[in-house]
Motif scaffolding. Structure first.
Motif, PDB file in Angstrom:
ATOM      1  N   GLY A 115       0.809  -1.222   0.000  1.00  7.19           N
ATOM      2  CA  GLY A 115       0.000   0.000   0.000  1.00  7.19           C
ATOM      3  C   GLY A 115       0.837   1.263   0.000  1.00  7.19           C
ATOM      4  N   ALA A 116       2.044   1.158   0.553  1.00  2.94           N
ATOM      5  CA  ALA A 116       2.957   2.304   0.578  1.00  2.94           C
ATOM      6  C   ALA A 116       3.770   2.409  -0.710  1.00  2.94           C
ATOM      7  CB  ALA A 116       3.883   2.199   1.779  1.00  2.94           C
ATOM      8  N   GLY A 117       3.510   1.496  -1.670  1.00  4.99           N
ATOM      9  CA  GLY A 117       4.164   1.584  -2.959  1.00  4.99           C
ATOM     10  C   GLY A 117       5.265   0.576  -3.231  1.00  4.99           C
ATOM     11  N   MET A 118       5.546  -0.292  -2.274  1.00  3.22           N
ATOM     12  CA  MET A 118       6.593  -1.290  -2.493  1.00  3.22           C
ATOM     13  C   MET A 118       6.039  -2.410  -3.379  1.00  3.22           C
ATOM     14  SD  MET A 118       8.794  -3.449   0.361  1.00  3.22           S
ATOM     15  CE  MET A 118       9.672  -2.001   0.941  1.00  3.22           C
ATOM     16  N   PRO A 119       6.811  -2.850  -4.374  1.00  4.68           N
ATOM     17  CA  PRO A 119       6.362  -3.989  -5.180  1.00  4.68           C
ATOM     18  C   PRO A 119       6.107  -5.221  -4.296  1.00  4.68           C
ATOM     19  CG  PRO A 119       8.230  -2.897  -6.214  1.00  4.68           C
ATOM     20  CD  PRO A 119       8.079  -2.305  -4.845  1.00  4.68           C
ATOM     21  N   GLY A 120       5.109  -6.021  -4.680  1.00  5.09           N
ATOM     22  CA  GLY A 120       4.694  -7.160  -3.869  1.00  5.09           C
ATOM     23  C   GLY A 120       5.810  -8.126  -3.536  1.00  5.09           C
ATOM     24  N   ALA A 121       6.593  -8.510  -4.544  1.00  2.00           N
ATOM     25  CA  ALA A 121       7.683  -9.467  -4.294  1.00  2.00           C
ATOM     26  C   ALA A 121       8.695  -8.896  -3.308  1.00  2.00           C
ATOM     27  CB  ALA A 121       8.363  -9.846  -5.602  1.00  2.00           C
ATOM     28  N   GLU A 122       8.962  -7.598  -3.405  1.00  2.00           N
ATOM     29  CA  GLU A 122       9.898  -6.964  -2.464  1.00  2.00           C
ATOM     30  C   GLU A 122       9.307  -6.910  -1.056  1.00  2.00           C
ATOM     31  OE1 GLU A 122      11.658  -3.224  -3.646  1.00  2.00           O
ATOM     32  OE2 GLU A 122      11.702  -3.880  -5.737  1.00  2.00           O
ATOM     33  N   ALA A 123       8.016  -6.615  -0.965  1.00  2.00           N
ATOM     34  CA  ALA A 123       7.355  -6.561   0.343  1.00  2.00           C
ATOM     35  C   ALA A 123       7.401  -7.925   1.019  1.00  2.00           C
ATOM     36  CB  ALA A 123       5.914  -6.078   0.191  1.00  2.00           C
ATOM     37  N   ILE A 124       7.106  -8.960   0.254  1.00  5.32           N
ATOM     38  CA  ILE A 124       7.146 -10.325   0.793  1.00  5.32           C
ATOM     39  C   ILE A 124       8.563 -10.654   1.246  1.00  5.32           C
ATOM     40  CG2 ILE A 124       6.933 -12.781   0.175  1.00  5.32           C
ATOM     41  CD1 ILE A 124       4.577 -11.846  -1.703  1.00  5.32           C
ATOM     42  N   ALA A 125       9.546 -10.346   0.415  1.00  5.85           N
ATOM     43  CA  ALA A 125      10.949 -10.639   0.761  1.00  5.85           C
ATOM     44  C   ALA A 125      11.394  -9.857   1.994  1.00  5.85           C
ATOM     45  CB  ALA A 125      11.856 -10.324  -0.422  1.00  5.85           C
ATOM     46  N   LEU A 126      10.990  -8.602   2.102  1.00  5.42           N
ATOM     47  CA  LEU A 126      11.385  -7.799   3.263  1.00  5.42           C
ATOM     48  C   LEU A 126      10.792  -8.365   4.549  1.00  5.42           C
ATOM     49  CD1 LEU A 126      12.791  -5.367   4.527  1.00  5.42           C
ATOM     50  CD2 LEU A 126      10.736  -4.016   3.987  1.00  5.42           C
ATOM     51  N   VAL A 127       9.510  -8.693   4.515  1.00  8.77           N
ATOM     52  CA  VAL A 127       8.874  -9.260   5.707  1.00  8.77           C
ATOM     53  C   VAL A 127       9.549 -10.584   6.077  1.00  8.77           C
ATOM     54  CG1 VAL A 127       6.721 -10.211   6.635  1.00  8.77           C
ATOM     55  CG2 VAL A 127       6.691  -8.057   5.362  1.00  8.77           C
ATOM     56  N   ARG A 128       9.809 -11.399   5.085  1.00  3.64           N
ATOM     57  CA  ARG A 128      10.461 -12.689   5.354  1.00  3.64           C
ATOM     58  C   ARG A 128      11.911 -12.525   5.803  1.00  3.64           C
ATOM     59  NH1 ARG A 128       7.857 -16.133   0.348  1.00  3.64           N
ATOM     60  NH2 ARG A 128       5.979 -16.787   1.462  1.00  3.64           N
ATOM     61  N   SER A 129      12.549 -11.442   5.446  1.00  3.15           N
ATOM     62  CA  SER A 129      13.926 -11.224   5.907  1.00  3.15           C
ATOM     63  C   SER A 129      13.969 -11.005   7.418  1.00  3.15           C
ATOM     64  CB  SER A 129      14.580 -10.042   5.178  1.00  3.15           C
ATOM     65  OG  SER A 129      14.093  -8.795   5.649  1.00  3.15           O
ATOM     66  N   HIS A 130      12.847 -10.558   7.986  1.00  2.60           N
ATOM     67  CA  HIS A 130      12.745 -10.363   9.435  1.00  2.60           C
ATOM     68  C   HIS A 130      12.186 -11.592  10.137  1.00  2.60           C
ATOM     69  CE1 HIS A 130      13.850  -6.130   9.423  1.00  2.60           C
ATOM     70  NE2 HIS A 130      13.205  -6.067   8.277  1.00  2.60           N
ATOM     71  N   PHE A 131      11.404 -12.382   9.419  1.00  8.33           N
ATOM     72  CA  PHE A 131      10.802 -13.594   9.979  1.00  8.33           C
ATOM     73  C   PHE A 131      10.579 -14.554   8.821  1.00  8.33           C
ATOM     74  CE2 PHE A 131       7.098 -15.116  12.949  1.00  8.33           C
ATOM     75  CZ  PHE A 131       7.718 -16.337  13.098  1.00  8.33           C
TER      76      PHE A 131
END
Length: 151
Positions: A115-131
């Motif tokens: 919603g803040a403009g991050m591409p979906g694949a990047e958002a998924i990867a970022l969240v998974r990088s933390h958990f």
């Protein structure tokens, strides 16, 4: 928490410490994504009272475990989204909670990033990088990628 027999329970002191830690980290908003039936009787009331006493605004928006938001969630989501996005834009901390902290919490965290403009694949990867266990199945992952297309 879970007893040895698999039944859920809440330790009020541990919950207070956890919620206090969220508040100390700067969170003012907590969105609980767990269905009430997943927790022991009175858990939502106890979580609400404890959160409020710590200055943490709490909202409940359940999503079925291992699933994606249903129509009811999507109807009730807009005011939560507005508050959470405003908090994030202001550099504030927000908190998401589900039973384990992986599937539903990760799903909504990634959705906020999209919603803040991050591409979906990047958002998924970022969240998974933390958990790494976040966004725990293909249903959730595919839903996020579809949501991104609809933006």
């Amino acid at each position: 928490m879970t007893h040895v027999d698999g039944s859920a329970y809440l330790d009020p002191q541990q919950m207070r410490e956890t919620l206090g830690g969220l508040r100390a980290a700067g969170a003012r908003e907590l969105l609980v994504l767990t269905e009430e039936v997943e927790l022991p009787d009175g858990a939502f009331s106890l979580i609400s009272k404890t959160s409020q006493s710590l200055g943490l605004r709490i909202s409940f928006a359940p999503i079925e475990d291992f699933n994606v938001p249903c129509d009811r969630f999507l109807t009730e989501w807009p005011p939560h989204r507005v508050r959470f996005e405003a908090a994030l834009e202001a550099g504030e901390t927000v908190a998401l909670s589900c039973q384990y902290g992986a599937g539903r919490s990760g799903l909504i965290a990634a959705w906020l990033l999209i919603g803040a403009g991050m591409p979906g694949a990047e958002a998924i990867a970022l969240v998974r990088s933390h958990f790494p266990e976040a966004i725990e199945n293909r249903l959730q992952e595919n839903w996020l990628l579809e949501v991104e297309k609809e933006r």
